[in-house]
Scaffold this motif. Structure first.
Motif, short mmCIF file in Angstrom:
data_model
loop_
_atom_site.label_atom_id
_atom_site.label_comp_id
_atom_site.label_asym_id
_atom_site.label_seq_id
_atom_site.Cartn_x
_atom_site.Cartn_y
_atom_site.Cartn_z
N ASN A 1 40.03 25.69 -61.00
CA ASN A 1 40.76 26.96 -61.01
C ASN A 1 39.79 28.14 -61.25
N TYR A 2 40.32 29.41 -60.83
CA TYR A 2 39.69 30.46 -61.42
C TYR A 2 40.51 31.52 -61.39
N THR A 3 40.03 32.64 -61.79
CA THR A 3 40.98 33.82 -61.79
C THR A 3 40.28 34.99 -61.30
N ALA A 4 40.58 35.78 -60.63
CA ALA A 4 40.19 37.08 -60.04
C ALA A 4 41.25 38.19 -59.77
N TYR A 5 40.89 39.39 -59.41
CA TYR A 5 41.63 40.44 -59.21
C TYR A 5 42.59 40.09 -58.28
N GLU A 6 43.86 39.97 -58.32
CA GLU A 6 44.92 39.59 -57.51
C GLU A 6 44.75 38.25 -56.64
N ILE A 7 44.04 37.33 -57.71
CA ILE A 7 43.96 35.86 -57.33
C ILE A 7 44.09 35.29 -58.68
N PRO A 8 45.25 35.44 -59.36
CA PRO A 8 45.39 34.49 -60.52
C PRO A 8 45.43 33.11 -60.67
N ASN A 9 45.53 32.45 -59.43
CA ASN A 9 45.51 30.88 -59.47
C ASN A 9 44.56 30.53 -58.39
N GLY A 10 43.49 30.91 -58.28
CA GLY A 10 42.61 30.40 -57.22
C GLY A 10 42.00 29.18 -57.33
N ARG A 11 41.54 28.58 -56.46
CA ARG A 11 40.97 26.93 -56.53
C ARG A 11 39.92 27.00 -55.56
N THR A 12 39.01 26.34 -55.91
CA THR A 12 37.65 25.72 -55.09
C THR A 12 37.38 24.34 -55.61
N LYS A 13 36.76 23.72 -54.73
CA LYS A 13 36.21 22.45 -54.75
C LYS A 13 34.54 22.65 -54.83
N ASP A 14 34.26 22.17 -56.15
CA ASP A 14 32.79 22.26 -56.38
C ASP A 14 32.12 21.11 -57.19
N MET A 15 30.93 20.80 -57.29
CA MET A 15 30.18 19.82 -57.61
C MET A 15 29.60 20.54 -59.13
N ILE A 16 28.93 21.64 -58.76
CA ILE A 16 28.41 22.49 -59.82
C ILE A 16 29.05 23.94 -59.94
#
Length: 201
Positions: free
Chosen positions: A119-134
């Motif tokens: 999960n991550y939070t950004a301006y107007e993206i309170p519930n963003g998600r990415t798939k990462d290893m690092i």
């Protein structure tokens, strides 16, 4: 291991100076075989070494162990805005060559890692998600794990939801703050390692 060697040398070679004892202990440690442990066997909060880097284990996850490097690995701006999904930091941390070796952290390979949905939070993206290893710590993870004795300020992957021009950072006192996304700060990587990875303690 080094503490035991230093004590042994002191007890058996009374004529050596402290500097000579230290040098001899270091030389012995360099040639002795390293004791390796599976990462899943190491306690949360303990430090370990892997591929020449020092890490702290943060948490056991379902399919991986989440760990943080004890030092920053490079400096970078966060990006043009505080959207972690588009951050050049994220891109650089998750870039591998054609043999599967990390371009950002020499000695770390894709086979050592597990891809995780984050999960991550950004301006107007309170519930963003990415798939990462690092990745980098999120603000919530920073609060959960707590930090002090920081070598230099480093980015979190969380942006300020109130302004796209700022992302959150941890400063040298261990407190969090906002920083302009086009400024350059340290990147202290967090990695989702395989649980069966053998590391040095």
């Amino acid at each position: 291991m080094k503490t035991e060697l230093t004590s042994l040398i002191k007890n058996n070679y009374k004529n050596l100076s402290e500097e000579e004892i230290e040098l001899l202990a270091n030389q012995m440690c360099a040639v002795l075989p390293k004791k390796l442990h599976k990462l899943c066997e190491i306690k949360v909060g303990d430090k370990f070494k892997y591929s020449g880097y020092e890490f702290t284990k943060l948490v056991d996850e379902e399919n991986s162990c989440y760990c943080i490097m004890d030092n920053t690995v490079f400096e970078s701006k966060f990006g043009e805005n505080n959207d972690w999904a588009k951050s050049p930091i994220r891109n650089e941390l998750n870039e591998f060559d054609d043999k599967g070796n990390s371009k950002a952290i020499k000695g770390i390979a894709k086979r050592d890692l597990v891809e995780v949905s984050l999960n991550y939070t950004a301006y107007e993206i309170p519930n963003g998600r990415t798939k990462d290893m690092i990745t980098c710590l999120s603000y919530e993870e920073y609060l959960a794990y707590g930090f002090s004795n920081i070598d230099k300020d480093f980015w979190l992957r969380s942006g300020g939801y109130y302004n796209y021009s700022y992302a959150l950072v941890v400063n040298s006192s261990g407190a969090y703050d906002g920083y302009y996304v086009t400024g350059a700060l340290g990147v202290r990587a967090t990695l989702h390692f395989r649980k069966d990875l053998e590391v040095e303690v």
